[in-house]
Design an enzyme around this catalytic site. Structure first.
Site, short mmCIF file in Angstrom:
data_model
loop_
_atom_site.label_atom_id
_atom_site.label_comp_id
_atom_site.label_asym_id
_atom_site.label_seq_id
_atom_site.Cartn_x
_atom_site.Cartn_y
_atom_site.Cartn_z
N ASP A 222 -5.98 8.41 4.05
CA ASP A 222 -5.92 8.65 2.44
C ASP A 222 -6.93 9.22 2.09
O ASP A 222 -7.00 10.29 1.07
CB ASP A 222 -5.85 7.50 1.89
CG ASP A 222 -4.14 6.88 1.93
OD1 ASP A 222 -3.30 7.81 2.35
OD2 ASP A 222 -3.97 5.62 1.93
N HIS B 162 2.00 4.45 -3.01
CA HIS B 162 1.93 5.99 -2.71
C HIS B 162 3.26 6.51 -3.02
O HIS B 162 3.41 7.56 -3.88
CB HIS B 162 1.86 6.25 -1.32
CG HIS B 162 0.45 6.16 -0.43
ND1 HIS B 162 -0.68 6.86 -1.15
CD2 HIS B 162 0.11 5.60 0.69
CE1 HIS B 162 -1.62 6.43 -0.41
NE2 HIS B 162 -1.30 5.62 0.67
N HIS C 200 0.96 -1.30 -0.08
CA HIS C 200 -0.12 -0.14 0.06
C HIS C 200 0.96 1.12 0.03
O HIS C 200 0.75 2.22 -0.90
CB HIS C 200 -0.86 -0.06 1.37
CG HIS C 200 -1.62 1.30 1.70
ND1 HIS C 200 -3.01 1.16 1.57
CD2 HIS C 200 -1.26 2.48 1.80
CE1 HIS C 200 -3.37 2.35 1.79
NE2 HIS C 200 -2.41 3.33 2.03
N GLU C 201 1.92 1.31 0.97
CA GLU C 201 2.82 2.46 1.15
C GLU C 201 3.64 2.77 -0.25
O GLU C 201 3.81 3.78 -0.66
CB GLU C 201 3.69 2.24 2.45
CG GLU C 201 2.92 2.29 3.54
CD GLU C 201 1.91 3.48 3.61
OE1 GLU C 201 2.29 4.55 3.32
OE2 GLU C 201 0.93 3.36 4.28
ZN LIG Z 1 -2.19 5.28 2.50
#
Ligand SMILES: [Zn+2]
Length: 362
Positions: free
Chosen positions: A154, A63, A59-60
Site C-alpha cells: 500500500d 480499501h 483492512h481489505e
Molecule cells: Zn492494503
C-alpha cells in the site's frame, strides 16, 4: 466464504496451511498462559489465526469501501497466506483518490492495533490477554509494514500517488514506486543477516526462508508493476485515426483481381465489401488476399476473402490509447472498420499496423 456489502470474500486454500502453522507456532504461548488445555490448545490457536485474518479482512474492506466511494466497482476480496487482496475494476483517476484508496488500509490496521493496545491494560490475564496482545502487535506490524514505500505494498501506492501528483505522469510514478518495491525486496532479504551481524545472535533457518518468501513476493509484484507501466506508457501514441488505412468500397461479387487493382490505383490500403443496401458488410483480410495466387484472383469474388463485420469489429475512429486496445481485445481480429460519430466510414484499422506502431514507440 461469503459476502460483505455485496462484495465476494474468497479464501485461498493456502490460507488454511498458514492457519494451521499459526496455531502450532502459537501453541507454546497458549500453553504458558492456559496450561492443561490438551488438544484444545490447538483449537485456541486456530481461533487466534481466524482473528488475525479477520483483522486483515477489515483492512481489505476499508480499501474496498474507499474505492467504492470514488465510484470504482469492487469485484472481490481474497485472503491468502500473505494477507489479502482487494480486486478493484479500473484505477483511481486522480493522485488524490489513489492516495485515499491505498492509505486507508494501513491506517485501518494501525487503528485496530491501537484499540487493542489500549484494551490491553484492562484485559484480564490469561488467554484473552494473549489474544488482545497478539492482535495489537499483528495489526500494528501489518499497518506499519504496509506503509513501506514500494509496490506492491500500500505504501508503494501512496508513493505512486505522490510522484504522480508531483510529475503529472502516472506511469513514471508507477515505475518509481516499483523500484521502491525492489529496494524493499532486497532489504527484506538482507534483514535476517543484518540483524545477526548487529545483535550477534544466530538467525534461524526459518527466518531466512520467511525473508526469501517475502522478498520474492515483493520483487515479483514490483517487477510486474514496472513492466505494465512501461507498456502502458507507450499506448497513448496509438490513435485509431492516425493508423487508419483508406478503404476502397466494392460490391461483393467483384473479382478479387479487379478490387486489388482499383485499391492500388486509388492508394487505398484496405477493401470493404458492400451489401445490398450500400453499407459495408465485410472487410477483406489482407492475409487471405496474399495467400491467393495471382492467377486465381480473377476467378474468385472479393467477398470470399472477406470477414463479415460483426458488431465488435466496428470501432469509433476517435479511439486512442488504452480504450482502443481494450476495444480491440474484446473482439480479436486482423481488421476493424472505423466509423465517424455520425456512422460514416472513416477507414480500416489493421491490427498489424497497431502492433508496428507500438513497437516503434518503444
Ligand atoms: Zn492494503
Amino acid at each position: 466464504m461469503g459476502q460483505v456489502g455485496g462484495i465476494d470474500v474468497l479464501v485461498r486454500s493456502s490460507w488454511l496451511i498458514v492457519a494451521v502453522l499459526i496455531s502450532v507456532l502459537i501453541a507454546p504461548a497458549i500453553e504458558q498462559v492456559a496450561p492443561g488445555l490438551g488438544a484444545w490448545t490447538y483449537v485456541a490457536g486456530g481461533a487466534f489465526a481466524v482473528l488475525l485474518y479477520l483483522s486483515v479482512l477489515l483492512h481489505e474492506i476499508s480499501h474496498a469501501l474507499m474505492a467504492r466511494r470514488y465510484g470504482l466497482p469492487v469485484r472481490s476480496i481474497t485472503l491468502h497466506f500473505l494477507g489479502g487482496v482487494t480486486e478493484i475494476d479500473g484505477e483511481p483517476d486522480t493522485p488524490g483518490r489513489e492516495f485515499g484508496v491505498s492509505v486507508v488500509g494501513p491506517l485501518t490496521s494501525v487503528a485496530i492495533g491501537l484499540v487493542f493496545l489500549l484494551l490491553l491494560p484492562v484485559t484480564p490475564s490469561g488467554l484473552l490477554e494473549l489474544a488482545v496482545e497478539m492482535l495489537a502487535t499483528a495489526n500494528l506490524i501489518v499497518g506499519v509494514l504496509n506503509l513501506v514505500p514500494g509496490l506492491p505494498l500500500d505504501g508503494g501506492r501512496v508513493l505512486r500517488a505522490g510522484v504522480w501528483k508531483a510529475t503529472g505522469d502516472p506511469h513514471r510514478a508507477t515505475i518509481v514506486a516499483g523500484w521502491g518495491g525492489r529496494v524493499a525486496a532486497v532489504a527484506a532479504l538482507g534483514y535476517p543477516l543484518g540483524r545477526e551481524l548487529v545483535t550477534g545472535q544466530p538467525t534461524l533457518i526459518s527466518d531466512y526462508v520467511l525473508a526469501l518468501v517475502i522478498a520474492a513476493f515483493l520483487w515479483s509484484g514490483a517487477t510486474a508493476a514496472i513492466v505494465s507501466a512501461k507498456v502502458r506508457r507507450r499506448l497513448p501514441v496509438l490513435a485509431a485515426r492516425q493508423l487508419a488505412r483508406r478503404a476502397l468500397q466494392v460490391p461483393g461479387d467483384q473479382p478479387l483481381s479487379e478490387a486489388v487493382r482499383r485499391a492500388q490505383e486509388e492508394r487505398a490500403g484496405s477493401i470493404l465489401v458492400l451489401g445490398q443496401d450500400g453499407r459495408p458488410t465485410a472487410v477483406v483480410s489482407e492475409a487471405a488476399v496474399l495467400a491467393t495466387p495471382d492467377e486465381r484472383r480473377p476467378w474468385i469474388p472479393v467477398s470470399s476473402v472477406a470477414r463479415t463485420l460483426q458488431p465488435g469489429l466496428f470501432l469509433a475512429a476517435d479511439l486512442v490509447g488504452e480504450p482502443l486496445i481494450r476495444a480491440m481485445q474484446r473482439t480479436p481480429a486482423s481488421e476493424y472498420l472505423l466509423l465517424e460519430p455520425d456512422g460514416t466510414v472513416y477507414g480500416v484499422l489493421v491490427t498489424e499496423d497497431v502492433d508496428r506502431a507500438f513497437a516503434r514507440a518503444a
